[in-house]
Design an enzyme around this catalytic site. Structure first.
Site, PDB file in Angstrom:
ATOM      1  N   CYS B  86       0.344   2.396  12.739  1.00 46.42           N
ATOM      2  CA  CYS B  86       0.037   3.770  12.352  1.00 46.42           C
ATOM      3  C   CYS B  86      -0.123   4.646  13.600  1.00 46.42           C
ATOM      4  O   CYS B  86       0.848   4.908  14.279  1.00 46.42           O
ATOM      5  CB  CYS B  86      -1.208   3.780  11.452  1.00 46.42           C
ATOM      6  SG  CYS B  86      -1.366   5.306  10.492  1.00 46.42           S
ATOM      7  N   HIS B 203      -0.100  -0.619   6.908  1.00 48.21           N
ATOM      8  CA  HIS B 203      -1.281  -1.330   7.407  1.00 48.21           C
ATOM      9  C   HIS B 203      -1.370  -2.763   6.878  1.00 48.21           C
ATOM     10  O   HIS B 203      -2.046  -3.008   5.881  1.00 48.21           O
ATOM     11  CB  HIS B 203      -2.546  -0.573   7.009  1.00 48.21           C
ATOM     12  CG  HIS B 203      -2.690   0.733   7.712  1.00 48.21           C
ATOM     13  ND1 HIS B 203      -3.122   0.839   9.014  1.00 48.21           N
ATOM     14  CD2 HIS B 203      -2.434   2.001   7.307  1.00 48.21           C
ATOM     15  CE1 HIS B 203      -3.137   2.116   9.371  1.00 48.21           C
ATOM     16  NE2 HIS B 203      -2.723   2.839   8.358  1.00 48.21           N
ATOM     17  N   GLU B 205      -3.137  -4.955   8.088  1.00 53.13           N
ATOM     18  CA  GLU B 205      -4.530  -5.379   8.283  1.00 53.13           C
ATOM     19  C   GLU B 205      -5.415  -5.038   7.086  1.00 53.13           C
ATOM     20  O   GLU B 205      -6.518  -5.566   6.974  1.00 53.13           O
ATOM     21  CB  GLU B 205      -5.097  -4.776   9.580  1.00 53.13           C
ATOM     22  CG  GLU B 205      -5.469  -3.289   9.530  1.00 53.13           C
ATOM     23  CD  GLU B 205      -4.305  -2.334   9.777  1.00 53.13           C
ATOM     24  OE1 GLU B 205      -3.144  -2.705   9.511  1.00 53.13           O
ATOM     25  OE2 GLU B 205      -4.562  -1.200  10.226  1.00 53.13           O
TER      26      GLU B 205
END
Lengths: 739, 229
Positions: B86, B203, B205
């Site tokens: 990002c 993302h 994560e």
């Protein structure tokens, strides 16, 4: 310009000037009495913000005392920056909701953004790391010329601020009604997490301790914002644009990190954010609570503009600023941390033992005010009120095809899916979002041992308008129900009370009725109020908003393995209804959206029943018996069922016994205290047995499966068609050209 | 295996990615402050999501000029694995470690939602994560994720197998309707020529365990852990 001029000492305090400051002649008289002399202009400005409705709660105090604020798990109730509740393991949550209605109407992006910034500061100023944001938004009619622009700006502003700061926005609500055409409501809530040993309060103390200013520089923005929020709008509300502050979320992010880093050391005596009324309010409140005095040197205040007067510096509402009292000698350590985060840091004064606030600039005293009378003895009014007249009975209506009604309701502004909004909010940052927007409550995990908190905001203004007492009860009960429906134990609430002009007896009557209802519900549900905010004067040219006592609820989940969501994801689950359906159509969305009537009494809320049903539902969720759960509220049973089907993309067939009230009344009535459960056959038997033993009304409605929603075998509609209706309205509305 | 997460003052997914790395690497990453000028010895450098310096200028533009980035560029050129997610991806393009730029989203609005991605053949240390063509789901959360590069650069990226992820539908089909932000050729993530630098907008994560609704992102970190072991 001479010092006397900058202090405004040579400006005569005329009745006009007093009125321009929003003070009554009587308040001016009291001011002179407290001072023993006429105030100068700077002092008048300070008085005017401290005694504004927004800061003093002068019209609401008397009634706010009725609200229960205590429970064994409450660590700190109203009166501080935010409320604090014990969640076990030496941890606590700190939370509050606040309005930013007036600024958001005038300048939607910045008004909403700074609303988020302000409420975040209220929470981290107490030592908590913010972990969740919520917001409750009320706009005017979608057909009103301003609505689309306001929705667009407010949503972008909330997102723009919260996303940058990095706090997930996980829940909220958004509804529309013409009563908000001239006054929208933007209520923002923040929940933070803190170790109980690291909570900070705002009580100043320690004579000689330094007073520290940190954050952004002070500019001329937002002067008299609190006064603006304490008057109704007229034709020139546009001219108030300069009183709206501008937000800087990046600085807020730095301020959070720097404050939390400093809070990990042992240097802070007291800390308070500079919110409404800025430096004036924060220094007064801190010194007032500690019973001490304060000396403030305005020359040391970091300033963004040149030649600011003391009046401007004291009343500026520039954002992202905090005031702290440090231990003597801790300045260097604190300065190092703020230098690391590249924030302004200045010693602007010290704590004294005089009980007075003495403000100097260019070596001269520009204001000298006794703190206790100002901070603690602000006016309190017992405003006259008339109780709202009892609503006329609900008229008889012609019913339409239930599935046409269902799809119309799901595409109506209040019930349509709000994905267009929450897609613009980062609801996942920090990685702890266990239930995303769109369910009964947002869920955020706390650590990795199964613990989580559930959060929601709720209010049904049309109920409050029709019958304030029931509306007040219902707002609290619905928040409590939404928490119970995910399996959380409701802990406490924050409230944001949005009303019209309290100087009108009928508005005061709405306020008194809603508070009474809220107090009863908070008591019966053991759901105390720990923080809150009152916003009056939400009216334009005599037209007030529907009363909206927004409730922000927080609950605790001990084990995420036994949390419920609303998605009907399993096929062949049994669908049970908990609670009694009488077909109450008064003030329902069915009546408004399908029959074109806003009429009748709202559904009554029986608090003992609410409690029993909610406790029962929570227990069966925690015992692992339930696959999905949803509370039945706006739109009634069939809307709730459709929302479950849409969330899980699974159909459902139900049977409703005919012969009693009209079928549509059974399907769309908004009787309270009800929940839908979806669960495997084996669990269903156990739950029905337990319900029978506990004398809880529970009935088997049908089964999940297939691709459609079917009632009594004959009325049917596909989930895909419902989705087009539900998901389509808001994006299409926002994309269509402005009227 | 040692990893490092660079912390800019406006980073806000640093704890998310640290958690994901720790799960896969069995040890938490070290954190390095943006004003530092030296990096510890490490096998993986992560630039996390967020708003590095508020991003009031082009996203990532100021971060690219921060003191620590000189060292990140040096290590990247020496072959150390670098993952920018990002804002980290934006910073890598601004720093010249990856080609192209991230423009404001097609609809000029922030977008936070789950998207489907088609993984293409991994490269370098990122080879072990996903099979070529595998469809995975990660969330996006950005305002400026619209990948842009001139046609020659895009041809080169595709020709050299340097597209890491593309936005797609649930079946892996690529179409404008499944492209959330208007990215050129639906590109969601790219490698540098050597294959040791990966920048991506979505993302992974935030999708590392079922409690988050999906664990598709876990394989990316576990693949890295295996390659770097």
């Amino acid at each position: 310009m001479s010092v006397a001029e900058t202090a405004g000492e040579d400006i005569a305090i005329t009745p006009e000037l007093v009125a321009e400051h929003g003070l009554s002649p009587e308040e001016h008289r009291r001011m002179v009495e407290i001072l023993g002399r006429e105030p100068n202009l700077t002092e008048l400005g300070v008085f005017s913000v401290m005694w504004s409705e927004h800061c003093s709660y002068k019209s609401s105090k008397k009634w706010l005392r009725q609200l229960p604020t205590e429970a064994p798990w409450v660590i700190c109730g109203p009166g501080e920056n935010a409320g604090i509740v014990d969640i076990g393991d030496d941890q606590a949550v700190i939370f509050k909701m606040e309005s930013h209605n007036h600024p958001s109407f005038i300048e939607p992006y910045q008004g909403a953004a700074t609303g988020v910034g302000g409420i975040l500061r209220d929470v981290f100023t107490m030592g908590a790391r913010p972990i969740a944001n919520l917001n409750a938004l009320r706009f005017g009619s979608p057909e009103h010329a301003k609505t689309r622009h306001l929705v667009d700006g407010v949503v972008a502003g909330i997102g723009g601020y919260g996303n940058c700061v990095g706090i997930p926005t996980v829940a909220g609500e958004c509804t529309f009604h013409p009563s908000f055409n001239g006054n929208i409501l933007v209520n923002a809530m923040t929940v933070g997490l803190v170790d109980q040993g690291r909570i900070f309060y705002s009580t100043a103390g320690g004579v000689g301790n330094p007073l520290i200013y940190v954050g952004s520089k002070t500019g001329r923005d937002g002067i008299h914002g609190a006064t603006m929020a304490s008057a109704e709008f007229d034709d020139d509300s546009e001219a108030k644009r300069p009183t709206v502050q501008v937000g800087d979320p990046f600085t807020e992010k730095l301020l959070i990190e720097a404050c939390l880093e400093l809070m990990a050391t042992d240097t802070i005596v007291a800390i308070q954010d500079m919110g409404a009324a800025g430096l004036t309010s924060s220094s007064f409140e801190m010194a007032g609570k500690g019973g001490v005095g304060v000396e403030l040197d305005l020359d040391r205040v970091p300033q963004r503009e040149s030649a600011m007067t003391p009046y401007e510096i004291l009343l500026s509402e520039s954002q992202e600023r905090m005031l702290m009292v440090l231990r003597q000698g801790a300045e260097e350590e604190a300065a190092r941390i703020f230098e690391k985060w590249e924030l302004d840091f200045a010693v602007v004064g010290r704590i004294s033992d005089t009980g007075r606030m003495v403000v100097t600039m260019h070596g001269e005293v520009v204001a000298d005010l006794p703190i206790a009378p100002l901070a603690n003895a602000s006016p309190e009014y017992d405003r006259p009120y008339v109780e709202a007249p009892a609503p006329a009975p609900t008229p008889e209506v012609e019913h339409t095809d239930p599935m046409v009604a269902l799809s119309t309701l799901l595409a109506s502004p209040d019930l349509a899916e709000k994905r267009w909004i929450w897609d613009q909010y980062d609801h996942l940052v920090r990685g702890d979002t266990m239930q995303r927007p769109g369910g009964d409550a947002g869920v955020i995990r706390i650590g990795h041992n199964g613990k989580a908190i559930a959060v929601t905001t709720d209010c049904t203004p049309r109920y409050c308008a029709a019958e304030p007492l029931q509306g007040g009860r219902q707002a609290v009960a619905e928040a409590w129900r939404n928490l119970s429906a995910v399996g959380a134990r409701p802990l406490a609430v924050t409230d944001c009370l949005n009303f019209g002009n309290p100087e009108r007896p009928e508005i005061m009557g709405q306020f008194v009725g809603c508070i009474r209802g809220m107090a009863e519900a908070c008591e019966a549900l053991e759901f105390p109020v720990v923080s809150g905010n009152v916003s009056f004067y939400n009216e334009t040219q005599g037209a007030a908003v529907q009363p909206a006592p927004t409730i922000g609820g927080v609950g605790l989940i001990d084990d995420l393995a036994h949390m419920a969501g609303l998605a009907l994801s399993e096929t062949d689950d049994v669908v049970l209804l908990i609670g009694e359906t009488r077909g109450h159509l008064g003030q329902s969305l069915y009546l408004r959206e399908i029959c074109g009537l806003e009429a009748g009494p709202p559904p009554p809320v029986d608090l003992a029943t609410e409690r029993r049903h909610g406790d029962f539902v929570r227990e069966v969720i925690i015992d692992g018996l339930v696959d999905a759960c949803h509370d039945v509220s706006d739109g009634g049973l069939l809307v709730a069922l459709a929302e479950m089907a849409l969330a899980g993309d699974v159909g459902v067939e139900i049977e409703i016994a005919e012969g009693g009230p009209a079928l549509n009344a059974m399907l769309f009535g908004e009787d309270q205290g009800r929940y839908l459960l979806a669960l495997p056959e084996t669990s269903a038997a156990a739950v029905l047995q337990r319900a029978a033993d506990a004398n809880i009304p529970a009935q088997r409605l049908g089964r999940s499966g297939g691709k459609g929603l079917t009632v009594n075998g004959v009325h049917t509609i596909s989930v895909a068609e419902l989705r087009r209706a539900h998901a389509g309205w808001l994006p299409e509305y926002m994309a269509s050209p402005s009227t | 295996m040692k990893s490092v997460v660079i912390i800019f003052p406006g980073s806000n997914r640093d704890s998310d990615v640290s958690y994901a790395v720790e799960q896969a690497f069995d040890r938490p990453p070290a954190t390095v402050w943006h004003r530092d000028t030296e990096l510890p010895d490490c096998d993986l450098i992560v630039l996390p999501g967020g708003f590095s310096y508020g991003d009031y200028l082009r996203s990532g533009a100021m971060a690219a000029g921060s003191p620590i980035m000189r060292e990140v560029v040096t290590r990247a050129e020496a072959g150390v694995a670098v993952l920018g997610i990002c804002n980290g991806f934006q910073t890598l393009t601004e720093a010249g470690l990856l080609p192209g730029a991230l423009l404001p989203n097609r609809d000029l609005k922030f977008i936070c939602r789950n998207v489907h991605l088609r993984a293409e053949a991994g490269r370098g240390p990122f080879q072990g994560g996903y099979a070529d063509g595998q469809v995975v789901s990660f969330p996006v959360a950005h305002h400026d994720g619209n990948y842009f590069a001139d046609p020659a650069t895009l041809d080169q990226l595709e020709g050299e197998g340097r597209v890491a992820f593309r936005y797609c539908d649930a079946e892996g089909g690529i179409a404008e309707s499944s492209n959330p932000n208007g990215s050129a050729r639906s590109i969601a993530g790219i490698f540098n020529a050597a294959g040791n630098v990966l920048g991506m907008m979505p993302h992974p994560e935030n999708h590392v365990e079922e409690a988050q609704g999906c664990s598709d992102g876990r394989a990316l970190f576990e693949g890295l852990a295996r390659s770097l072991a």
